[in-house]
Design an enzyme around this catalytic site. Structure first.
Site, PDB file in Angstrom:
ATOM      1  N   SER A 140       0.645  -1.311  -0.297  1.00 39.20           N
ATOM      2  CA  SER A 140      -0.499  -0.126  -0.172  1.00 39.20           C
ATOM      3  C   SER A 140       0.780   1.239  -0.222  1.00 39.20           C
ATOM      4  O   SER A 140       2.064   1.154   0.283  1.00 39.20           O
ATOM      5  CB  SER A 140      -1.156   0.082   1.240  1.00 39.20           C
ATOM      6  N   TYR A 153      -1.459  -0.322   9.815  1.00 40.36           N
ATOM      7  CA  TYR A 153      -1.365  -1.048   7.921  1.00 40.36           C
ATOM      8  C   TYR A 153       0.165  -0.929   7.811  1.00 40.36           C
ATOM      9  O   TYR A 153       0.127  -2.187   6.564  1.00 40.36           O
ATOM     10  CB  TYR A 153      -2.492  -0.296   8.074  1.00 40.36           C
ATOM     11  N   LYS A 157       1.756  -3.165   5.780  1.00 39.22           N
ATOM     12  CA  LYS A 157       2.329  -3.382   4.492  1.00 39.22           C
ATOM     13  C   LYS A 157       3.768  -3.005   3.976  1.00 39.22           C
ATOM     14  O   LYS A 157       3.500  -3.697   2.906  1.00 39.22           O
ATOM     15  CB  LYS A 157       1.127  -1.670   4.014  1.00 39.22           C
TER      16      LYS A 157
HETATM   17  N1  NAD Z   1      -8.747  -0.202  -1.715  1.00 40.64           N
HETATM   18  C1  NAD Z   1      -8.083   0.940  -1.733  1.00 40.64           C
HETATM   19  O1  NAD Z   1      -7.294   1.769  -1.903  1.00 40.64           O
HETATM   20  C2  NAD Z   1      -6.346   0.151  -1.236  1.00 40.64           C
HETATM   21  C3  NAD Z   1      -5.219   0.712  -1.090  1.00 40.64           C
HETATM   22  C4  NAD Z   1      -3.945   0.283  -0.843  1.00 40.64           C
HETATM   23  C5  NAD Z   1      -3.355  -1.604  -0.425  1.00 40.64           C
HETATM   24  N2  NAD Z   1      -5.150  -1.658  -0.713  1.00 40.64           N
HETATM   25  C6  NAD Z   1      -5.467  -3.578  -0.128  1.00 40.64           C
HETATM   26  O2  NAD Z   1      -6.005  -4.186  -0.485  1.00 40.64           O
HETATM   27  C7  NAD Z   1      -6.705  -5.154  -0.343  1.00 40.64           C
HETATM   28  C8  NAD Z   1      -7.497  -5.437  -0.642  1.00 40.64           C
HETATM   29  O3  NAD Z   1      -8.457  -3.892   0.337  1.00 40.64           O
HETATM   30  P1  NAD Z   1     -10.461  -3.848  -0.362  1.00 40.64           P
HETATM   31  O4  NAD Z   1     -10.105  -2.261  -0.663  1.00 40.64           O
HETATM   32  O5  NAD Z   1     -10.378  -4.290  -1.829  1.00 40.64           O
HETATM   33  O6  NAD Z   1     -10.771  -4.098   0.760  1.00 40.64           O
HETATM   34  P2  NAD Z   1     -12.048  -4.546   0.834  1.00 40.64           P
HETATM   35  O7  NAD Z   1     -12.848  -4.318   2.806  1.00 40.64           O
HETATM   36  O8  NAD Z   1     -13.603  -4.388   0.009  1.00 40.64           O
HETATM   37  O9  NAD Z   1     -11.849  -6.077   0.658  1.00 40.64           O
HETATM   38  C9  NAD Z   1     -11.579  -6.800   2.153  1.00 40.64           C
HETATM   39  C10 NAD Z   1     -11.531  -8.498   1.395  1.00 40.64           C
HETATM   40  O10 NAD Z   1     -10.538  -9.569   2.549  1.00 40.64           O
HETATM   41  C11 NAD Z   1     -11.550 -10.012   3.207  1.00 40.64           C
HETATM   42  N3  NAD Z   1     -10.640 -10.597   4.357  1.00 40.64           N
HETATM   43  C12 NAD Z   1     -10.208  -9.761   5.753  1.00 40.64           C
HETATM   44  N4  NAD Z   1      -9.744 -10.494   6.860  1.00 40.64           N
HETATM   45  C13 NAD Z   1      -9.599 -10.800   5.855  1.00 40.64           C
HETATM   46  C14 NAD Z   1      -9.001 -12.491   6.643  1.00 40.64           C
HETATM   47  N5  NAD Z   1      -8.603 -13.018   7.711  1.00 40.64           N
HETATM   48  N6  NAD Z   1      -9.121 -14.157   5.875  1.00 40.64           N
HETATM   49  C15 NAD Z   1      -9.607 -14.076   4.953  1.00 40.64           C
HETATM   50  N7  NAD Z   1     -10.158 -13.151   4.046  1.00 40.64           N
HETATM   51  C16 NAD Z   1      -9.646 -11.741   4.689  1.00 40.64           C
HETATM   52  C17 NAD Z   1     -12.970  -9.312   3.514  1.00 40.64           C
HETATM   53  O11 NAD Z   1     -13.623  -9.691   3.996  1.00 40.64           O
HETATM   54  C18 NAD Z   1     -12.830  -8.338   2.286  1.00 40.64           C
HETATM   55  O12 NAD Z   1     -14.613  -9.196   1.117  1.00 40.64           O
HETATM   56  C19 NAD Z   1      -6.054  -5.054   1.198  1.00 40.64           C
HETATM   57  O13 NAD Z   1      -5.134  -5.961   1.392  1.00 40.64           O
HETATM   58  C20 NAD Z   1      -5.567  -3.444   1.139  1.00 40.64           C
HETATM   59  O14 NAD Z   1      -5.066  -3.286   2.242  1.00 40.64           O
HETATM   60  C21 NAD Z   1      -6.355  -1.421  -0.667  1.00 40.64           C
END
Ligand code: NAD
Length: 292
Positions: A140, A153, A157
């Protein structure tokens, strides 16, 4: 189709970015294991099936070693192999460091870092045996550059970047390529973080094409790919050429005086390993002391 015959596991794929990744991998020919601790996995697997793809849903936490081992075993039984692992599952517990409980810090590290470690270790032996593997860690911008209120976080990350750096080296001889994806997308996770006016641009589906580049046969290794709104960048952990400060009691004064030169980005490199950085220091000291 780029991923014809490949088998992929995508964690946290019941919604958000994971769902978009799973759908694109399936459209690209991969058989997909849709994992999530929440309810969404079955619906995404069904969506893939309805579109003519092949998918199975596994509801478990990425931190549950036994459940993850069973998921990998089931993937092999049903699809015959595991070629691709996308460590995407994640959570937030945002609060400033001053107010953060250690429980919230540990939980975030446990899900992002240890969840990725557990899933990676479960497929590592299989990938080594078949001399082919593609693993993506989801890092991230918070890990790479910091964001207010996200110390837990960000630490977790950036730990994934460190994990990737060494696994890329260790996996190289067995055809295992390990990379990081730093996405930006409007999802449940960023519901309260991304202003409404930007949400239309930051759709998760515009990140997944970057994932494809990290898991296909031509994939790089040890890359950090940033992706959002259809734009892609690469981040590097660079090293400046630096400066030698001597071995006498005034060395500290000279480090202060040479601060600009030490930080000068001209001539900076991306060392091929931690060892390469040490070699640069030794070479500089040897030059300064006239040691051949
Ligand atoms: N959305 C962004 O802008 C962004 C930015 C940087 C990094 N990320 C990373 O991208 C990834 C996806 O994020 P997103 O934005 O789609 O979030 P989101 O909350 O929409 O989806 C995350 C999913 O992970 C699942 N999850 C959580 N804990 C879990 C576990 N212990 N085992 C299995 N599944 C689990 C949740 O149920 C959810 O469906 C994450 O790692 C997040 O940190 C997202």
């Amino acid at each position: 189709m780029k991923l014809e015959g490949k088998v992929a596991i995508v964690t946290g794929a019941g919604t958000g970015l994971g769902r978009a990744h799973a759908l694109l991998l399936a459209r690209s020919g991969a058989k997909v294991v849709v994992n999530d601790v929440g309810e969404g996995a079955a619906a995404v697997a069904a969506e893939i099936g309805a579109a003519g793809g092949d998918a199975m849903a596994v509801r478990c936490s990425v931190t549950d070693e036994a459940a993850v081992a069973a998921m990998v075993e089931e993937a092999r039984r049903r699809f015959g192999a595991v070629h691709i692992l996308v460590n995407n599952a994640g959570i937030l517990r945002d609060v400033t460091f001053a107010k953060m409980s250690l429980d919230d810090f540990r939980l975030v590290v446990e899900v992002h870092l240890m969840g990725s470690v557990v899933c990676t270790q479960a497929v590592w032996g299989i990938m080594r045996e078949q001399n082919h593997g593609r693993i993506v860690m989801t890092t991230s911008s918070t890990g790479l550059y910091g964001n207010f209120g996200q110390s837990n976080y960000g630490a977790a990350k950036m730990a994934l970047v460190g994990l990737m750096q060494t696994l890329a080296l260790e996996g190289a001889r067995n055809g295992i390529k390990v990379n990081c994806l730093a996405p930006t997308a409007a999802t449940a996770m960023t519901e309260n973080l991304i202003p409404p006016t930007m949400k239309a641009l930051l759709v998760p589906e515009l990140v997944s094409p970057g994932l494809l580049a990290l898991v296909c046969d031509e994939a790089p290794t040890r890359a950090i790919l940033c992706a959002g709104a259809g734009h892609f960048e690469r981040a590097y952990v660079t090293l400046t050429a630096g400066a030698y400060a001597g071995d006498d009691p005034d060395a500290g004064e000279r480090v202060i005086a040479a601060w600009e030169a030490i930080g000068d980005p001209a001539g900076q490199t991306v060392p091929e390993s931690g060892g390469a950085q040490i070699q640069q220091e030794l070479a500089s000291a040897a030059r300064a002391r006239n040691i051949a």
